[in-house]
Design an enzyme around this catalytic site. Sequence first.
Site, PDB file in Angstrom:
ATOM      1  N   LYS A   1       9.761  84.331  36.263  1.00 57.04           N
ATOM      2  CA  LYS A   1      10.787  85.363  35.822  1.00 57.04           C
ATOM      3  C   LYS A   1      10.103  86.466  34.870  1.00 57.04           C
ATOM      4  CE  LYS A   1      14.543  87.395  34.007  1.00 57.04           C
ATOM      5  NZ  LYS A   1      13.775  88.396  33.167  1.00 57.04           N
TER       6      LYS A   1
ATOM      7  N   CYS B   1       4.216  88.276  18.268  1.00 53.31           N
ATOM      8  CA  CYS B   1       4.878  87.087  17.414  1.00 53.31           C
ATOM      9  C   CYS B   1       3.995  86.723  16.404  1.00 53.31           C
ATOM     10  CB  CYS B   1       4.743  85.820  18.509  1.00 53.31           C
ATOM     11  SG  CYS B   1       5.766  86.293  19.813  1.00 53.31           S
TER      12      CYS B   1
ATOM     13  N   GLU C   1      12.116  88.480  11.909  1.00 56.09           N
ATOM     14  CA  GLU C   1      10.936  89.195  12.840  1.00 56.09           C
ATOM     15  C   GLU C   1      11.356  90.698  12.961  1.00 56.09           C
ATOM     16  OE1 GLU C   1      10.254  87.340  16.695  1.00 56.09           O
ATOM     17  OE2 GLU C   1       8.039  87.465  16.197  1.00 56.09           O
TER      18      GLU C   1
HETATM   19  P1  ADP Z   1      12.753  90.092  24.192  1.00 57.78           P
HETATM   20  O1  ADP Z   1      13.129  90.230  22.514  1.00 57.78           O
HETATM   21  O2  ADP Z   1      11.421  89.722  24.180  1.00 57.78           O
HETATM   22  O3  ADP Z   1      13.324  90.888  25.139  1.00 57.78           O
HETATM   23  P2  ADP Z   1      14.495  87.981  25.134  1.00 57.78           P
HETATM   24  O4  ADP Z   1      14.492  86.396  24.562  1.00 57.78           O
HETATM   25  O5  ADP Z   1      15.745  88.722  25.174  1.00 57.78           O
HETATM   26  O6  ADP Z   1      13.203  88.561  24.374  1.00 57.78           O
HETATM   27  O7  ADP Z   1      14.040  87.772  26.577  1.00 57.78           O
HETATM   28  C1  ADP Z   1      12.653  87.029  26.904  1.00 57.78           C
HETATM   29  C2  ADP Z   1      13.054  86.562  28.382  1.00 57.78           C
HETATM   30  O8  ADP Z   1      13.988  85.679  28.304  1.00 57.78           O
HETATM   31  C3  ADP Z   1      13.322  87.864  29.414  1.00 57.78           C
HETATM   32  O9  ADP Z   1      12.561  87.711  30.533  1.00 57.78           O
HETATM   33  C4  ADP Z   1      14.687  87.709  29.454  1.00 57.78           C
HETATM   34  O10 ADP Z   1      15.210  88.321  30.666  1.00 57.78           O
HETATM   35  C5  ADP Z   1      14.977  86.166  29.604  1.00 57.78           C
HETATM   36  N1  ADP Z   1      16.398  85.768  29.082  1.00 57.78           N
HETATM   37  C6  ADP Z   1      17.170  86.350  28.329  1.00 57.78           C
HETATM   38  N2  ADP Z   1      18.346  85.753  28.459  1.00 57.78           N
HETATM   39  C7  ADP Z   1      18.221  84.535  29.255  1.00 57.78           C
HETATM   40  C8  ADP Z   1      18.807  83.426  29.536  1.00 57.78           C
HETATM   41  N3  ADP Z   1      20.214  83.362  28.994  1.00 57.78           N
HETATM   42  N4  ADP Z   1      18.667  82.345  30.451  1.00 57.78           N
HETATM   43  C9  ADP Z   1      17.077  82.732  30.778  1.00 57.78           C
HETATM   44  N5  ADP Z   1      16.336  83.656  30.553  1.00 57.78           N
HETATM   45  C10 ADP Z   1      16.808  84.722  29.668  1.00 57.78           C
END
Ligand code: ADP
Length: 494
Positions: A185, A294, A396
């Site tokens: 994904k 990170c 962060e």
């Molecule tokens: P960033 O700050 O890098 O955007 P996130 O943690 O928000 O970090 O997102 C990292 C990845 O996790 C992205 O591909 C996002 O679409 C996915 N993501 C966000 N929410 C969920 C969720 N509830 N379940 C699975 N994947 C998620």
Amino acid sequence: MTILAEKPAPLSALAALEGHLIDGAIVPAAASFPVLNPATGKVIGQAARGNAGDVAAAVAAARRAQTGWAALAARERGRLVAACATRLLEEKKSVARLLAMETGKAIRTESRPEVVTAADILSFYGGLGSELKGETLPFRPDLLSVTTREPLGVVGAILPWNVPLVLMMLKIAPALVAGNSVVVKSAEEAPFATLEAGRLMAELLPPGVINIVSGFGEDCGAALVAHPHVAKITFTGSQPVGEIIYGAAAARIIPVTLELGGKSPMIVMADADLDHAIAGAVAGMRFTRQGQSCTAASRIYVHADVYDRFVAGLEQAVRGLKMGDPLDEATDIGTVISPEQKERIDAYIAMGLQTPGARAIECGMLPDDPSLDPALFALPILFTGLPEDSPLMREEIFGPVAAITSWTDYEAVIAAANDSDFGLAASIWTNDLSAALDATRRINAGYVQVNQNLTIQPNLSYGGFGKSGLGKEASLEAMLEHFTRKKTIVFAAA
Ligand code: ADP
């Protein structure tokens, strides 16, 4: 006016990427969302907006492919994964350009090196097929007792936008060599370079072994984690989303690998080679990536004896970095990823500016190229005089903001370095071997370096302590421990 060294990718190339990669082909999606070039604010393409149905189709393709893939000799799987490295390097220019356009990361300093590292990870794991060994167990002399390592099945890999290609390969290369199939994904902000890399890999791998869906976390990422035929989730991203994924995986009793960020300390001793340490701070803070890392060395503790010289030297070095069009070969620093991220960074800067005793040193100049949108260019900032309890010292920021603190008491600086929920990376800068050894033993972080601040490297186990995550990546151990399961087999002679 900046002269573009490389032309933007033709729209036809992006149109070919407006879908998901499922079962060896790019398939159109029912819905899409626009992806912007952060340096111009213009739409560069429409990415497929995946839903649970798209995820189910990708998982079904991966499941069909996995048995045949696992039945190949491990070295043959490795050979094919290594061949993907060569294929990716053949298309280095176009993939790097896509990456620069969707992330705003400069082509020379960030985007092209990222493609090279991604290929390096593929070739590293490609050579490890024959390391998928088990053990013989000295249980009873009349029995032959062995362990074997089996693939898990379909692995789900969820990516962030900051180094999407490298992080994709860190997840899928070991998973594939171990005999798993994968559903990736991609990050919504940066879906195209990963999809293009996956499409190139799919030219060489059996259909369905690698699948990529794009879309938003709640409807696409969550569906992947919840899918009953996904045997493992490997995730890099924010801590709150890591918690959600860990919870969802717990409900299904499947393993996870989580890489959730850090607040990495860099400790400069009085005897350190200062020029080297300053160059190390520039590299360690990942200023050319706008600090969007990170492992960014975001807390820099410098001994009082060399503090003033260090701050002046770092300021001068960061001022020497050229901010501009990410596609321009002369550019060192591009943009941050999105308006949301810029707002977050600005909020931390505002907090820092209001802190009594703190000083902010803005370094560099914003580009004046009229073809660029200035909104997401962020000047690097060095903060001094922040107290240890400032959010800028504890959270962060994921932006070009470093905090520099002066110290004299060694015990206090080790305590300050360790006073963090995170524990991803750290570095110590000194020529005193005993001091370096002591500090490396006492720092709570998964990746501790002396006199350097390297990024993730193939063959060096990478993974954090505490809230930085669970599990290791980048190493043989990562493949064995995180993408296989062990079976114990006991033979008797009839
Ligand atoms: P960033 O700050 O890098 O955007 P996130 O943690 O928000 O970090 O997102 C990292 C990845 O996790 C992205 O591909 C996002 O679409 C996915 N993501 C966000 N929410 C969920 C969720 N509830 N379940 C699975 N994947 C998620």
